[in-house]
Design a protein around this motif. Sequence first.
Motif, PDB file in Angstrom:
ATOM      1  N   PRO A 173       1.056  -0.859  -0.072  1.00  0.00           N
ATOM      2  CA  PRO A 173      -0.097  -0.028   0.323  1.00  0.00           C
ATOM      3  C   PRO A 173       0.459   1.251   0.014  1.00  0.00           C
ATOM      4  O   PRO A 173       1.950   1.374   0.058  1.00  0.00           O
ATOM      5  N   PRO A 174       0.472   2.447   0.038  1.00  0.00           N
ATOM      6  CA  PRO A 174       1.290   3.167  -0.225  1.00  0.00           C
ATOM      7  C   PRO A 174       1.571   3.858   1.045  1.00  0.00           C
ATOM      8  O   PRO A 174       0.990   3.652   1.902  1.00  0.00           O
ATOM      9  N   TRP A 182       5.155   5.901  -2.957  1.00  0.00           N
ATOM     10  CA  TRP A 182       4.525   6.700  -2.552  1.00  0.00           C
ATOM     11  C   TRP A 182       2.708   6.352  -2.651  1.00  0.00           C
ATOM     12  O   TRP A 182       1.951   7.176  -1.768  1.00  0.00           O
ATOM     13  N   MET A 183       2.782   5.857  -3.927  1.00  0.00           N
ATOM     14  CA  MET A 183       1.133   5.445  -4.215  1.00  0.00           C
ATOM     15  C   MET A 183       1.287   3.448  -4.849  1.00  0.00           C
ATOM     16  O   MET A 183      -0.249   3.586  -5.237  1.00  0.00           O
ATOM     17  N   GLY A 184       2.237   2.923  -4.336  1.00  0.00           N
ATOM     18  CA  GLY A 184       2.460   1.748  -3.783  1.00  0.00           C
ATOM     19  C   GLY A 184       3.169   0.417  -4.389  1.00  0.00           C
ATOM     20  O   GLY A 184       3.418   1.903  -5.737  1.00  0.00           O
ATOM     21  N   ASP A 199       1.902  -2.516  -7.696  1.00  0.00           N
ATOM     22  CA  ASP A 199       1.268  -3.568  -8.124  1.00  0.00           C
ATOM     23  C   ASP A 199       1.541  -4.852  -8.088  1.00  0.00           C
ATOM     24  O   ASP A 199       2.209  -5.068  -7.880  1.00  0.00           O
ATOM     25  N   ALA A 217      -6.735  -4.347  -3.564  1.00  0.00           N
ATOM     26  CA  ALA A 217      -5.616  -3.192  -3.300  1.00  0.00           C
ATOM     27  C   ALA A 217      -6.054  -1.634  -3.926  1.00  0.00           C
ATOM     28  O   ALA A 217      -5.728  -1.742  -5.977  1.00  0.00           O
ATOM     29  N   PRO A 218      -7.455  -1.307  -3.816  1.00  0.00           N
ATOM     30  CA  PRO A 218      -7.949  -0.566  -4.472  1.00  0.00           C
ATOM     31  C   PRO A 218      -6.863   0.612  -4.699  1.00  0.00           C
ATOM     32  O   PRO A 218      -7.638   1.536  -5.645  1.00  0.00           O
ATOM     33  N   TYR A 219      -6.077   1.189  -4.570  1.00  0.00           N
ATOM     34  CA  TYR A 219      -4.932   2.079  -4.957  1.00  0.00           C
ATOM     35  C   TYR A 219      -4.057   1.988  -6.401  1.00  0.00           C
ATOM     36  O   TYR A 219      -3.530   2.548  -7.399  1.00  0.00           O
ATOM     37  N   ILE A 220      -4.106   0.679  -6.961  1.00  0.00           N
ATOM     38  CA  ILE A 220      -3.885  -0.183  -8.100  1.00  0.00           C
ATOM     39  C   ILE A 220      -4.379   1.204  -9.268  1.00  0.00           C
ATOM     40  O   ILE A 220      -4.005   1.758 -10.007  1.00  0.00           O
ATOM     41  N   LEU A 229      -7.129   4.081  -8.458  1.00  0.00           N
ATOM     42  CA  LEU A 229      -7.529   4.558  -8.037  1.00  0.00           C
ATOM     43  C   LEU A 229      -6.744   5.423  -8.843  1.00  0.00           C
ATOM     44  O   LEU A 229      -6.707   6.910  -9.277  1.00  0.00           O
ATOM     45  N   PHE A 230      -5.367   5.708  -8.631  1.00  0.00           N
ATOM     46  CA  PHE A 230      -3.987   7.293  -9.146  1.00  0.00           C
ATOM     47  C   PHE A 230      -4.536   7.195 -10.665  1.00  0.00           C
ATOM     48  O   PHE A 230      -3.799   7.866 -10.941  1.00  0.00           O
TER      49      PHE A 230
END
Lengths: 344, 300
Positions: free
Chosen positions: B74-75, B80-82, B84, B265-268, B270-271
Amino acid sequence: MAEKEIPILEVKGLKTYFTTKKGTSKPVDGIDFVLNKGETLGIVGESGCGKSMTSLSILRLIPSPSGKIAGGSILFKGKDLVKLPESEMRKVRGNDISMIFQEPMTSLNPVIPVGEQIAEAIRLHQNLGKKAAWEKSVEMLRLVGIPSPEKRAKQEPFQLSGGMRQRVMIAMALACSPEILIADEPTTALDVTIQAQILEIIKNLQKQLGMGVIMITHDLGVVAETCDQVVVMYAGNIVEHTSSKELFANPKHPYTQGLLASLPNITEDVEELRTIEGTIPSPYNLPKGCRFSSRCPHSKDICSERNPELFEVSDDTKVRCWIYSDNWNNQSKREEECLNEKHS
Amino acid sequence: MSIEVKSELNHSVSQVLNKPKESQIKNALAILLSNKAAMIGAMIIIFYLLIALFAPLLAPYDPYAINLDNKFIPPSADHWMGTDDKGRDILSRLLYGSRLSMGVGFAAVAFGALFGIMCGLIAGYYGKWVDSIIMRVMDILLAFPGILLALAIIAALGPSLINVTIAVGAFSVPLFARIVRGSTLEVKKLEYIDAVRSLGANDFVIIFKHILPNILSPIIIQGTLRLATAILSAAGLSFLGLGAQPPSPEWGTMLSSGRDFLFSAPYIALFPGLAISILVLGFNIFGDGLRDALDPRMKN
């Protein structure tokens, strides 16, 4: 001068017709005139009589596809412009014959500095470098009396006043020293004081460059000031062709007489200005007889039956009116006889 | 606000009288600078452009380096943004991806504008049957929903980033053509076109020197607004697997590969999604501001 010089422009039987859904309109219907070197010819008439179409026809700039030169010839130094291919015609435009338009406010490209526009006109016809053309354009601006031309040349049209812009238009039209200048109502959109200046400039440059000028106007004052000979147009026809002096001293055609009578007179105190009753006939639906007959105070039977030809009244005056034919008196006599018979 | 704009305008006009050139541009600039939303849009666009330009300097990691020990981080301070599903640093991929996504957008709009302007100028200037034929073809192109047309073109040409560019460009062509044709019709009737013709100018000079420069404002406005749509459509097509292929860090492709891990892992996803939305927003509000500045008549 032993022999008479060849005229620089000779228009013979020119006809410009427009074909639209409403039918065929004939704004220019068989006109003839001759322009000599250094001479000024005035074309006068009210709106819609075909004077602007005549000038656009000479440069072959009639709006297509509806408009077309339907007949006649335009001889420029003996060369028929009507038959010239478009590419040859482009060489004539601006180089041999140029035109000044009525509306100085809209006749210049708003996004290009004026000096560059003049330089472009020069480079279209002369093999000059950018710098040489620019110098010549500044020179032209000086010639038409624009103060500090180096600075003005770099400005865009919106930074100049109407009178200035008309001067720029003149500079542009004269940049390649044409032999004929067509001025289509060059002063109509300007203040009276500026009008006189512009006419003065055209007159002076004409003297310097020795070109022929066709002055298209509805303003008889302009005619009096500038023209040698005058053509009066009415509904696509020439109704009177005479010298400028004769026109004012001795108008022949009833329409010309009406025009002059409608000018305000400074010594008279009148409530209302005189007008010519009625309106110009629609170019789609021209009368069979004389086109002025419906408004003419002298109209007789023959006038609504046949359109008169141009009668030569004197050496330099031609009039399209039955009054100047032999038939006219016969007609009158016949009518009188008829009247007498009725009385007796 | 409007009074403020007016005084700005007067100010710039008085400046213009002393300094002749660039007058209209200055005028428009004054209006644009006083428009806060447009300025935010401009800043967003400049920010993205700088990122695209300096991506190799800014990116902390190699965008293609697979490191399976580091997947799904995760971030955090290191990433910073994790990372994948293959342990690649998302920030680095986003930075590099800006070149692809924006490049496709610009190229597509340039392609569409070039053909659209040509068609519009020719149709508007020559009129008659030329106009009828060109504009009917444009109508046919417009009749398809944009994305469907793009799908059809890619189906014919095969999936690749270049074909996406062509496809997205193709459905901008009729929009440019219509605007340019309309403006050409308006400008060609003006007296100065007659005037240059009376000086002996040929069609080429009239079209490119006298008509085109006078219809630039609507073209620029349309171009800016189309950029937003083009970037979005290109990302959309890549998301569908029709454009850039993995492992390319194109934003649409990244979004697509993050889709499978949306819950874990929603940040993958999201960004890249945020990156696209903010850029599109930037172009849209800047385009609107540009329209108000360059063509006040088009307001409302």
